[in-house]
Design a protein around this motif. Structure first.
Motif, PDB file in Angstrom:
ATOM      1  N   LEU A  91       0.886  -0.482  -0.708  1.00 57.85           N
ATOM      2  CA  LEU A  91      -0.187  -0.119  -0.170  1.00 57.85           C
ATOM      3  C   LEU A  91       0.722   1.430  -0.229  1.00 57.85           C
ATOM      4  O   LEU A  91       0.365   2.316  -0.622  1.00 57.85           O
ATOM      5  N   VAL A  92       1.632   1.324   0.501  1.00 56.04           N
ATOM      6  CA  VAL A  92       2.919   2.675   0.663  1.00 56.04           C
ATOM      7  C   VAL A  92       3.674   2.783  -0.682  1.00 56.04           C
ATOM      8  O   VAL A  92       3.606   3.755  -0.964  1.00 56.04           O
ATOM      9  N   ALA A  93       4.172   1.774  -0.856  1.00 59.56           N
ATOM     10  CA  ALA A  93       4.888   1.817  -2.734  1.00 59.56           C
ATOM     11  C   ALA A  93       3.695   2.187  -3.141  1.00 59.56           C
ATOM     12  O   ALA A  93       4.330   3.326  -4.405  1.00 59.56           O
ATOM     13  N   PHE A  94       3.228   1.602  -3.919  1.00 64.33           N
ATOM     14  CA  PHE A  94       1.091   1.636  -3.926  1.00 64.33           C
ATOM     15  C   PHE A  94       1.161   3.859  -4.551  1.00 64.33           C
ATOM     16  O   PHE A  94       1.195   4.227  -5.058  1.00 64.33           O
ATOM     17  N   TYR A  95       1.347   3.857  -2.681  1.00 63.79           N
ATOM     18  CA  TYR A  95       1.649   5.447  -2.753  1.00 63.79           C
ATOM     19  C   TYR A  95       2.078   6.111  -3.733  1.00 63.79           C
ATOM     20  O   TYR A  95       1.895   6.971  -3.726  1.00 63.79           O
ATOM     21  N   GLY A  96       3.698   5.638  -3.280  1.00 61.00           N
ATOM     22  CA  GLY A  96       4.910   6.797  -3.229  1.00 61.00           C
ATOM     23  C   GLY A  96       4.034   6.264  -5.060  1.00 61.00           C
ATOM     24  O   GLY A  96       4.433   7.682  -5.698  1.00 61.00           O
ATOM     25  N   PHE A  97       4.226   5.106  -6.479  1.00 63.21           N
ATOM     26  CA  PHE A  97       4.576   4.875  -7.445  1.00 63.21           C
ATOM     27  C   PHE A  97       2.897   5.775  -7.676  1.00 63.21           C
ATOM     28  O   PHE A  97       3.560   6.275  -8.595  1.00 63.21           O
ATOM     29  N   SER A  98       2.349   6.289  -7.040  1.00 59.48           N
ATOM     30  CA  SER A  98       1.260   6.600  -7.620  1.00 59.48           C
ATOM     31  C   SER A  98       1.282   8.055  -7.644  1.00 59.48           C
ATOM     32  O   SER A  98       1.147   8.586  -8.591  1.00 59.48           O
TER      33      SER A  98
END
Length: 602
Positions: A321-328
């Motif tokens: 979730l954190v990685a996706f947030y940063g990637f998004s």
């Protein structure tokens, strides 16, 4: 202010980034967590069941392997019945031959025992007890204790040896002086098969074959159920442990194992104690049982592993979730940049541009946005020019509505009054002005002869000479065969005005404007030249660049007049891009405007 907050919230919730984030949670994260929870519940409910099922299968497999191994060893112990040689058809003939030297008999029996020992790598010792003891061993250093061999304490009963007799794992110290190795023994009586009567009653000797217990360890390979769990083969009659990885248990009567063996019912099943769970099965044609034990600590460990698995999934989900947030955030940054630029464009900041280098479709959109902004700027400039021209046209239309005759008559009255009062100069000025007005608004056609255009220039320059006290002169060099040619009305007027205003006046002295006309290469070439202050090369280049653009006027510091630009555009619009004029200048020497026009006969 209060009205803006709901609008800002609405904008945030409708952003692509938020939608992608919510979609990831709904479509990816929540199903992942639900799957993990369901898997954990199923594992938790079936861990013990699965482990018992695996242990039962292991016990059955181990039992079958042991049974197959015993069958193989049974065949080995019966190999004496298959003996034959050049001198004897059967082994009993060798034993009953009274004429055979004892030394030769011993040699042949020893060879037969060696052959038996070489049938399988797990055979350690072979003994045949007849009227004496014959013994072979893989380890030639072993010394047999004949007294112990004949000791009845460990020997089986005679009647038990008529079929295969299995002696549980024991120490070789039972019959060797110098060996503590563990073996288990297969024993069988050799019967006199010379007749049917003797085959069942006459025992000629007993064969003992010692096997390495490690053969049973090979059978257990791959059956690891974790710490504190094991596979045990035990004799159900007396509780003796025949095989265990724990060598200290072997050959001993284990009280706990004995108690379990007594409690077992049937050929196979599951037996539970406080500390362990046992899956068991019988070994075919023996009194042995295979016990596969599962420690309850292992079961609890499996529960803990399941819990750690779910916690790991939760941790992984949070990290994802954190990685996706940063990637998004990273991937949506170009989109936000493009959105901000569009908002600035909506507010009128037409010079807004974006620099997006994401090497994907968003970069293509950014390049498209910049191109659109450039086209929009050009379009607005064109509209601005069109508006100026429209205003010029409206002004011209307004002028045309004035009654020409009223103006002419009024100017004529003023001129006659000046003549009657001997004001000849004033009379001449009024006459020049009247002729210019008649030329400007009296002739509705946009095309005039070169002669008419030059006459209008003379009238204009007369007023200039009077105004500046004859400081400036006008010269014309025009062939007679060119005067009838058609040109655009007022095509030379802006060049003459700029020559006086920007060339001669700053000179602060006498000056001259010269107009020359000639035909060259099928074109009408008109040159307007002054000997004024001239312009620097950079200024000439700036004017030349602006003539080719759609922008006009003095916006952004431009100094070219609207008249010059309009004249250039009129020529291009009426005659095409091949025609126009070119400006050259040299500081302190003057400026030249060279017109190139088509030759249009009257």
């Amino acid at each position: 202010m209060q009205d803006k907050k709901p609008e800002e919230k609405k904008r945030i919730y409708s952003s692509m980034f938020v939608k992608m984030f919510i979609a990831f949670i709904l479509i990816g994260l929540i199903p992942l967590l639900l799957t993990g929870q369901i898997l954990y519940m199923r594992l938790s409910s079936s861990v013990e069941e699965v482990m018992i099922s695996n242990a039962s299968q292991m016990a059955v497999n181990m039992g079958k392997n042991v049974s197959d191994l015993i069958g193989k060893y049974d065949d080995i112990t019966q190999s004496l019945y298959d003996y034959t040689s050049d001198d004897y058809l059967y082994f009993y003939e060798l034993l009953d031959d009274t004429e055979l030297e004892e030394e030769e008999r011993e040699r042949q029996i020893t060879n037969i025992l060696y052959n038996i020992m070489n049938m399988d790598r797990s055979i350690q010792n072979v003994r045949f007890i007849y009227d004496k003891i014959y013994n072979v061993s893989r380890d030639s250093t072993k010394n047999m204790d004949i007294r112990k061999v004949l000791d009845a304490q460990w020997k089986p009963r005679e009647e038990d040896l008529n079929s295969l007799y299995i002696m549980p794992t024991h120490s070789e110290s039972n019959y060797y002086y110098n060996s503590e190795e563990k073996v288990f023994t297969m024993a069988r009586n050799y019967m006199d098969v010379s007749t049917m009567r003797t085959a069942g009653s006459r025992r000629m000797g007993t064969l003992y074959v010692d096997f390495d217990p490690s053969e049973l360890e090979i059978l257990e390979e791959g059956m690891d159920m974790g710490e504190d769990s094991e596979v045990v083969v035990a004799d159900a009659k007396d509780g003796t442990v025949i095989y265990s990885r724990d060598s200290e248990k072997v050959t001993q009567k284990n009280q706990s194992i004995s108690g379990i063996l007594e409690a077992l019912e049937g050929e196979s099943g599951v037996y539970r104690t406080e500390d362990s769970i046992y899956a068991y099965c019988s070994v075919e044609n023996t009194d042995w049982k295979v016990l596969a034990s599962i420690s309850r600590q292992n079961i609890e460990g499996m529960y803990m592993d399941s819990g750690r698995f779910v916690l790991g999934m939760l941790g992984a989900a949070v990290l994802i979730l954190v990685a996706f947030y940063g990637f998004s955030r990273y991937t949506s940054r170009p989109v936000r940049t493009l959105k901000d630029a569009m908002e600035k464009m909506q507010k009128g900041e037409l010079d807004t541009r974006v620099d997006i280098r994401s090497h994907d479709e968003i970069q293509v959109l950014g390049e498209g946005f910049n191109e659109m902004a450039d086209h929009l700027q050009q379009y607005i400039d064109q509209v601005y020019v069109a508006e100026l021209r429209q205003k010029d046209a409206e002004l011209a239309a307004l002028k045309s509505t004035i009654k020409p005759h009223y103006l002419y008559n009024t100017l004529e009255v003023i001129r006659m009054t000046a003549i009657s009062e001997n004001a000849e100069k004033a009379s001449r000025l009024i006459d020049s002005l009247s002729k210019q007005l008649r030329y400007l608004i009296g002739n509705e056609s946009d095309q005039v002869t070169l002669k008419e255009e030059l006459e209008n220039i003379r009238e204009y320059f007369y007023i200039v000479k009077v105004r500046y006290e004859n400081l400036y002169d006008l010269e014309m060099d025009v062939p007679a065969d060119c005067l009838h040619l058609k040109v655009l009305k007022l095509i030379l007027q802006p060049a003459i005005e700029n020559a006086v205003k920007h060339g001669l006046r700053p000179k602060k002295g006498a000056g001259k404007v010269r107009i020359s006309v000639l035909r060259r290469s099928g074109c009408l070439c008109i040159t307007v030249m002054d000997d004024g202050v001239g312009m620097p090369e950079e200024k000439v280049q700036e004017i030349t660049d602006l003539l080719g653009k759609d922008t006009i006027g003095s916006r952004k510091g431009e100094t070219i007049s609207i008249g010059i630009k309009n004249t250039y555009d009129r020529i291009v619009k009426n005659y095409g891009n091949s025609y126009g004029f070119q400006i050259t200048s040299c500081e302190n020497l003057g400026t030249i405007v060279e017109y190139t026009l088509p030759v249009l006969e009257e």
